[in-house]
Write a protein that holds these residues in place. Structure first.
Motif, mmCIF file in Angstrom:
data_model
loop_
_atom_site.group_PDB
_atom_site.id
_atom_site.type_symbol
_atom_site.label_atom_id
_atom_site.label_comp_id
_atom_site.label_asym_id
_atom_site.label_seq_id
_atom_site.Cartn_x
_atom_site.Cartn_y
_atom_site.Cartn_z
ATOM 1 N N SER A 71 -3.742 14.076 10.839
ATOM 2 C CA SER A 71 -3.454 15.483 10.516
ATOM 3 C C SER A 71 -4.309 15.953 9.355
ATOM 4 O O SER A 71 -4.771 17.103 9.343
ATOM 5 C CB SER A 71 -1.971 15.659 10.186
ATOM 6 O OG SER A 71 -1.198 15.427 11.331
ATOM 7 N N TYR B 92 -5.448 11.959 -2.135
ATOM 8 C CA TYR B 92 -4.237 12.587 -2.662
ATOM 9 C C TYR B 92 -3.816 11.830 -3.910
ATOM 10 O O TYR B 92 -3.974 10.609 -3.979
ATOM 11 C CB TYR B 92 -3.093 12.507 -1.655
ATOM 12 C CG TYR B 92 -3.260 13.410 -0.454
ATOM 13 C CD1 TYR B 92 -3.257 14.793 -0.601
ATOM 14 C CD2 TYR B 92 -3.386 12.871 0.817
ATOM 15 C CE1 TYR B 92 -3.385 15.623 0.502
ATOM 16 C CE2 TYR B 92 -3.511 13.694 1.931
ATOM 17 C CZ TYR B 92 -3.512 15.070 1.764
ATOM 18 O OH TYR B 92 -3.640 15.881 2.845
ATOM 19 N N CYS C 96 -2.209 7.445 9.474
ATOM 20 C CA CYS C 96 -3.605 6.967 9.379
ATOM 21 C C CYS C 96 -4.559 8.081 8.945
ATOM 22 O O CYS C 96 -5.727 7.820 8.670
ATOM 23 C CB CYS C 96 -4.063 6.337 10.694
ATOM 24 S SG CYS C 96 -4.352 7.523 12.011
HETATM 25 N N1 LIG Z 1 0.077 16.565 0.709
HETATM 26 C C1 LIG Z 1 0.042 15.238 0.586
HETATM 27 N N2 LIG Z 1 0.193 14.639 -0.601
HETATM 28 C C2 LIG Z 1 0.125 13.303 -0.749
HETATM 29 N N3 LIG Z 1 -0.085 12.443 0.277
HETATM 30 C C3 LIG Z 1 -0.244 12.979 1.496
HETATM 31 C C4 LIG Z 1 -0.185 14.394 1.731
HETATM 32 N N4 LIG Z 1 -0.373 14.617 3.062
HETATM 33 C C5 LIG Z 1 -0.550 13.420 3.632
HETATM 34 N N5 LIG Z 1 -0.473 12.418 2.703
HETATM 35 C C6 LIG Z 1 -0.636 10.988 2.960
HETATM 36 O O1 LIG Z 1 -1.898 10.804 3.580
HETATM 37 C C7 LIG Z 1 -1.819 9.835 4.612
HETATM 38 C C8 LIG Z 1 -2.260 10.436 5.942
HETATM 39 O O2 LIG Z 1 -1.328 11.420 6.361
HETATM 40 P P1 LIG Z 1 -1.518 12.261 7.694
HETATM 41 O O3 LIG Z 1 -0.402 13.217 7.775
HETATM 42 O O4 LIG Z 1 -2.903 12.801 7.740
HETATM 43 O O5 LIG Z 1 -1.375 11.124 8.804
HETATM 44 P P2 LIG Z 1 -1.155 11.249 10.381
HETATM 45 O O6 LIG Z 1 -2.075 10.260 10.996
HETATM 46 O O7 LIG Z 1 -1.274 12.663 10.795
HETATM 47 O O8 LIG Z 1 0.338 10.754 10.571
HETATM 48 P P3 LIG Z 1 1.432 11.197 11.677
HETATM 49 O O9 LIG Z 1 1.069 10.473 12.933
HETATM 50 O O10 LIG Z 1 2.727 10.709 11.097
HETATM 51 O O11 LIG Z 1 1.385 12.679 11.820
HETATM 52 C C9 LIG Z 1 -0.376 9.351 4.617
HETATM 53 O O12 LIG Z 1 -0.317 8.164 3.864
HETATM 54 C C10 LIG Z 1 0.375 10.455 3.939
HETATM 55 O O13 LIG Z 1 1.519 9.963 3.298
#
Ligand SMILES: Nc1ncnc2c1ncn2[C@@H]1O[C@H](COP(=O)(O)OP(=O)(O)OP(=O)(O)O)[C@@H](O)[C@H]1O
Ligand SMILES: [Mg+2]
Length: 299
Positions: free
Chosen positions: A79, A35, A76
């Motif tokens: 998602s 990203y 991490c």
């Molecule tokens: N659309 C986006 N633009 C920029 N950064 C993003 C975007 N989506 C996610 N990130 C960043 O990517 C990283 C991973 O995010 P992700 O949502 O996949 O984590 P996660 O493990 O699902 O977290 P959670 O347990 O909070 O749902 C994070 O640092 C997040 O800030």
């Protein structure tokens, strides 16, 4: 034998399908997702945005019939990886293969088969269900989209409600008239309407009370056992995935740091981060190992 031994390995799961040697249902190869960080003045002037890798070179193979757990702390990349697996997000590099075929190259019927075959269940049922659509309509539309003939839909609606343990009277409710657990069951029913081979459930229970969490996790386990549905269960809570998964992958800062059956990952963790996650489970996992009976509220 400890209860967890019973959950690990090939013996458990689905319709006793062979896991070993079978072609993966879904395979992620060297997946990377970057990203752009919010651009500062310098970046705008030079035209170069700083980038951060939310998923950093992940490879995974999901076998038909298994329940696979993906666990790791907030941020991490769980998602991001889930959305790449279901085709909602394109990776920056790497490949997603469904039944051996690269999804980027799928067209026509084959693409439809992947779209239908891999379904996602979301954490937030408030935003994933249209507040103005009654459950009947939401599910009927999903059934129609999956190619069900009109005449078959009423019976299918009842079958879906039965599969997720909801009374048919709920069909005439609006999402806000249901409890959080009931809404999550509707979310699962809507995914099942597509007759999927794989369900990716991204934090399906983290918005629910602990007592309801067990029920939804058990529903997923039942769907795996009864329908042979392959499930990827995503959670930040190691205790949740340990309950039903035959394999667990631990994710940290965009990478898989450990992978294996729960009996091994939980009781002989190889990575320090896994040990941190285990220590963070409130009631501890060690106690569960010696407890043969699962408490009724969780059963
Ligand atoms: N659309 C986006 N633009 C920029 N950064 C993003 C975007 N989506 C996610 N990130 C960043 O990517 C990283 C991973 O995010 P992700 O949502 O996949 O984590 P996660 O493990 O699902 O977290 P959670 O347990 O909070 O749902 C994070 O640092 C997040 O800030
Ligand atoms: Mg997430």
């Amino acid at each position: 034998m400890s209860p967890l031994d019973d959950r690990s390995g090939e013996r458990h799961g689905g319709l006793d399908r062979p896991h070993q040697g079978a072609a993966p249902l879904l395979e992620l190869r060297d997946i990377r997702k970057e990203y752009a960080l919010r651009q500062g003045l310098l970046a705008r002037l030079t035209g170069r945005a700083e980038r951060v890798a939310a998923v950093d070179d992940v490879s995974l193979a999901i076998q038909p019939g298994e329940v696979f757990g993906l666990v790791g702390e907030s941020g991490c990349g769980k998602s991001t990886l889930s959305q790449i697996a279901v085709g909602l997000l394109a990776p920056s590099s790497g490949q997603v293969l469904y039944r051996g075929a690269d999804i980027a190259a799928l067209r026509g019927e084959a693409r439809q088969a992947y779209r239908r075959g891999v379904q996602m269940v979301f954490q937030d049922t408030h935003s994933s269900l249209n507040p103005r659509k009654r459950i009947r309509r939401a599910l009927a539309e999903a059934l129609a989209a999956s190619g069900q003939p009109r005449a078959a839909i009423p019976a299918k609606l009842l079958a879906l409600m039965d599969q997720v343990g909801l009374d048919a009277v709920m069909l005439d409710r609006l999402p806000h008239e249901l409890s959080g657990g009931q809404r999550q069951r509707v979310g699962i029913a809507r995914a099942l309407a597509m007759d999927p081979a794989l369900l990716v459930a991204d934090e399906p229970v983290s918005s629910l009370d602990v007592s309801l969490q067990g029920q939804i996790v058990n529903l997923l386990r039942e769907l795996n056992a009864r329908l042979g549905l392959t499930i990827v269960l995503v959670s930040h809570d190691l205790a949740v995935v340990a309950r039903i998964c035959q394999r667990i992958a631990v994710m940290q800062a965009g990478q898989i740091v450990e992978e294996g059956p729960p009996a091994r990952v939980l009781f002989a963790p190889e990575h320090p981060y896994t040990r941190t996650l285990i220590a963070a489970v409130p009631r501890g996992l060690a106690g569960r190992r010696s407890t043969r009976e699962v408490a009724p509220a969780e059963a």
